[in-house]
Design a protein around this motif. Structure first.
Motif: not given
Length: 185
Positions: A1-11, A18-35
């Motif tokens: 979680i960054d200093s403005i409370n954006t949540m960042h996730l990798v998996w 095959n396994y690849e790394v993906y990323y998404k973020r949420s700016t509303d405490g996890g209620a919604t996420w970017t694709p």
């Protein structure tokens, strides 16, 4: 979680076959996420990602790369300076003769990046360390942290308020796995 409370996730995701790394973020405490945004495109697989955030909100990701062009599994890195919208090209941080495995990352208060991983280069699993003093632009050569007759594995690291690096790992020397600790700048 960054200093403005954006949540960042990798998996790591097997969706493309095959396994690849993906990323998404949420700016509303996890209620919604970017694709999901795919960060790696390998002919082998990319897995075990770790993410860190510097003081300017820059994102840093390391992961395990096992690609057809690499003889061994290596640690790769990329960063984003705009909150995950765009990313630098992937950069291989290790070119070792043995496999690298399970990277972990911590970022200090001066935006120095510190990574640890287990490495089979010496003929058994040992813990290695590498750092960048300038948010991933340049990297100091890797340093071996453990010298055991067994296997040192699954390292994790953290940085305290004085920028001291703390590392823990398990080691099966001589027979049972125990937790070990080391610190240093």
């Amino acid at each position: 979680i960054d200093s403005i409370n954006t949540m960042h996730l990798v998996w790591a995701d097997f969706t493309p076959g095959n396994y690849e790394v993906y990323y998404k973020r949420s700016t509303d405490g996890g209620a919604t996420w970017t694709p999901p945004k795919r960060l790696t495109w390998t002919t082998g697989w990319s897995s075990f990602p770790a993410i860190g955030i510097d003081s300017t909100g820059g994102l840093h990701v390391v992961w395990l790369l096992d690609d057809d062009w690499a003889d061994d599994m290596e640690i790769s890195y990329k960063r984003s300076g705009d909150g995950g919208i765009t990313w630098t090209p992937a950069r291989v941080l290790t070119w070792n003769s043995g496999d690298c495995y399970i990277p972990a990352m911590a970022i200090d208060s001066s935006d120095g990046i510190h990574i640890v991983w287990e490495d089979f280069t010496p003929g058994n699993w040992e813990v290695y360390y590498k750092s960048s003093p300038d948010v991933g632009l340049n990297w100091i050569p890797a340093k071996r942290l453990t010298w055991s007759s067994g296997n040192s594995s699954v390292p994790a690291n953290a940085i305290d308020s004085t920028s001291m690096v703390h590392v823990v790992w398990n080691d099966d020397t001589p027979t049972d796995f125990e937790i070990y600790y080391k610190k240093g700048k």
